[in-house]
Design a protein around this motif. Structure first.
Motif, PDB file in Angstrom:
ATOM      1  N   GLN A 170       0.829  -1.205   0.000  1.00 24.27           N
ATOM      2  CA  GLN A 170       0.000   0.000   0.000  1.00 24.27           C
ATOM      3  C   GLN A 170       0.869   1.263   0.000  1.00 24.27           C
ATOM      4  O   GLN A 170       0.603   2.208  -0.739  1.00 24.27           O
ATOM      5  CB  GLN A 170      -0.920  -0.012   1.219  1.00 24.27           C
ATOM      6  CG  GLN A 170      -1.916   1.121   1.222  1.00 24.27           C
ATOM      7  CD  GLN A 170      -2.893   1.009   2.367  1.00 24.27           C
ATOM      8  OE1 GLN A 170      -2.638   0.329   3.362  1.00 24.27           O
ATOM      9  NE2 GLN A 170      -4.016   1.674   2.250  1.00 24.27           N
ATOM     10  N   TYR A 171       1.913   1.269   0.814  1.00 21.12           N
ATOM     11  CA  TYR A 171       2.811   2.425   0.855  1.00 21.12           C
ATOM     12  C   TYR A 171       3.439   2.657  -0.523  1.00 21.12           C
ATOM     13  O   TYR A 171       3.499   3.780  -1.012  1.00 21.12           O
ATOM     14  CB  TYR A 171       3.905   2.221   1.914  1.00 21.12           C
ATOM     15  CG  TYR A 171       4.831   3.409   2.005  1.00 21.12           C
ATOM     16  CD1 TYR A 171       4.530   4.476   2.829  1.00 21.12           C
ATOM     17  CD2 TYR A 171       6.008   3.466   1.238  1.00 21.12           C
ATOM     18  CE1 TYR A 171       5.375   5.585   2.896  1.00 21.12           C
ATOM     19  CE2 TYR A 171       6.843   4.562   1.293  1.00 21.12           C
ATOM     20  CZ  TYR A 171       6.523   5.613   2.132  1.00 21.12           C
ATOM     21  OH  TYR A 171       7.352   6.715   2.184  1.00 21.12           O
ATOM     22  N   ARG A 172       3.905   1.580  -1.129  1.00 23.14           N
ATOM     23  CA  ARG A 172       4.526   1.697  -2.451  1.00 23.14           C
ATOM     24  C   ARG A 172       3.534   2.240  -3.475  1.00 23.14           C
ATOM     25  O   ARG A 172       3.868   3.079  -4.296  1.00 23.14           O
ATOM     26  CB  ARG A 172       5.054   0.343  -2.927  1.00 23.14           C
ATOM     27  CG  ARG A 172       6.315  -0.082  -2.258  1.00 23.14           C
ATOM     28  CD  ARG A 172       6.697  -1.461  -2.747  1.00 23.14           C
ATOM     29  NE  ARG A 172       8.006  -1.844  -2.270  1.00 23.14           N
ATOM     30  CZ  ARG A 172       8.487  -3.068  -2.375  1.00 23.14           C
ATOM     31  NH1 ARG A 172       7.773  -4.021  -2.947  1.00 23.14           N
ATOM     32  NH2 ARG A 172       9.685  -3.357  -1.915  1.00 23.14           N
ATOM     33  N   PHE A 173       2.309   1.737  -3.418  1.00 22.13           N
ATOM     34  CA  PHE A 173       1.297   2.161  -4.378  1.00 22.13           C
ATOM     35  C   PHE A 173       1.063   3.666  -4.300  1.00 22.13           C
ATOM     36  O   PHE A 173       0.961   4.340  -5.317  1.00 22.13           O
ATOM     37  CB  PHE A 173      -0.016   1.414  -4.145  1.00 22.13           C
ATOM     38  CG  PHE A 173      -1.112   1.843  -5.075  1.00 22.13           C
ATOM     39  CD1 PHE A 173      -1.147   1.382  -6.382  1.00 22.13           C
ATOM     40  CD2 PHE A 173      -2.097   2.722  -4.650  1.00 22.13           C
ATOM     41  CE1 PHE A 173      -2.152   1.787  -7.252  1.00 22.13           C
ATOM     42  CE2 PHE A 173      -3.097   3.134  -5.514  1.00 22.13           C
ATOM     43  CZ  PHE A 173      -3.133   2.658  -6.815  1.00 22.13           C
ATOM     44  N   PHE A 174       0.968   4.179  -3.095  1.00 17.42           N
ATOM     45  CA  PHE A 174       0.661   5.599  -2.925  1.00 17.42           C
ATOM     46  C   PHE A 174       1.883   6.505  -3.064  1.00 17.42           C
ATOM     47  O   PHE A 174       1.748   7.719  -3.075  1.00 17.42           O
ATOM     48  CB  PHE A 174      -0.028   5.847  -1.592  1.00 17.42           C
ATOM     49  CG  PHE A 174      -1.443   5.343  -1.580  1.00 17.42           C
ATOM     50  CD1 PHE A 174      -2.417   5.932  -2.367  1.00 17.42           C
ATOM     51  CD2 PHE A 174      -1.791   4.259  -0.794  1.00 17.42           C
ATOM     52  CE1 PHE A 174      -3.720   5.459  -2.368  1.00 17.42           C
ATOM     53  CE2 PHE A 174      -3.095   3.779  -0.791  1.00 17.42           C
ATOM     54  CZ  PHE A 174      -4.062   4.380  -1.581  1.00 17.42           C
ATOM     55  N   ASN A 175       3.072   5.927  -3.172  1.00 18.99           N
ATOM     56  CA  ASN A 175       4.282   6.745  -3.229  1.00 18.99           C
ATOM     57  C   ASN A 175       5.144   6.502  -4.462  1.00 18.99           C
ATOM     58  O   ASN A 175       6.305   6.904  -4.493  1.00 18.99           O
ATOM     59  CB  ASN A 175       5.117   6.520  -1.960  1.00 18.99           C
ATOM     60  CG  ASN A 175       4.430   7.099  -0.748  1.00 18.99           C
ATOM     61  OD1 ASN A 175       4.469   8.301  -0.518  1.00 18.99           O
ATOM     62  ND2 ASN A 175       3.752   6.251   0.007  1.00 18.99           N
TER      63      ASN A 175
END
Length: 152
Positions: free
Chosen positions: A59-64
């Protein structure tokens, strides 16, 4: 560095029949341990918490990351996941407890997974806890220092 707090992330997943009795430090710690154990029990998977942590990383990777049109990527590109990698980023997952969790992280991340362990003596940990949390950290029930002798 991105810190993944498992106890924070796990609260997004339901665990039945786990409640926090009081609002003090000791009760909070016991609640978190009971909640984590219940999640693993209900899913019959000792690595449940690391699955949750991996989900938080995804999720962090997706949003960043720079979003790309997934339809333009080949199946191989999707499997490699290189479009979702953040260069020079380390993920610190706090609170690994079970060997199954380490095994899962090794399977998923291979040589990129590095396990670092910290240890302090019981007295040092107690001193730090009292310093950070004061008297609220003291257990309302006695803690056994040695196993009880069997009753004859």
């Amino acid at each position: 560095m991105v810190e993944i707090r498992v106890t924070k992330e796990m609260m997004s997943y339901p665990a039945s029949e786990v409640t926090q009795s009081r609002d003090d430090f000791f009760s909070s710690m016991m609640f978190k341990m009971d909640y984590a154990n219940r999640l693993c029990e209900e899913r019959n998977d000792a690595a449940t918490l690391m699955r949750i942590a991996i989900g938080a990383i995804v999720q962090y990777r997706f949003f960043n990351t720079n979003h790309v049109d997934l339809d333009e990527l080949s199946d191989l590109d999707l499997i490699k996941g290189e479009h979702a990698v953040l260069p020079k980023t380390a993920y610190l997952i706090r609170q690994l407890k079970r060997p199954d969790e380490v095994d899962l992280l090794r399977k998923v991340y291979g040589k990129q997974f590095i396990l670092v362990s910290g240890y302090g003596s019981a007295e040092h940990r107690k001193s730090l806890t009292e310093k950070n949390y004061g008297r609220a950290c003291r257990s309302p029930r006695p803690i056994m220092k040695h196993p009880a002798k069997p009753i004859n």
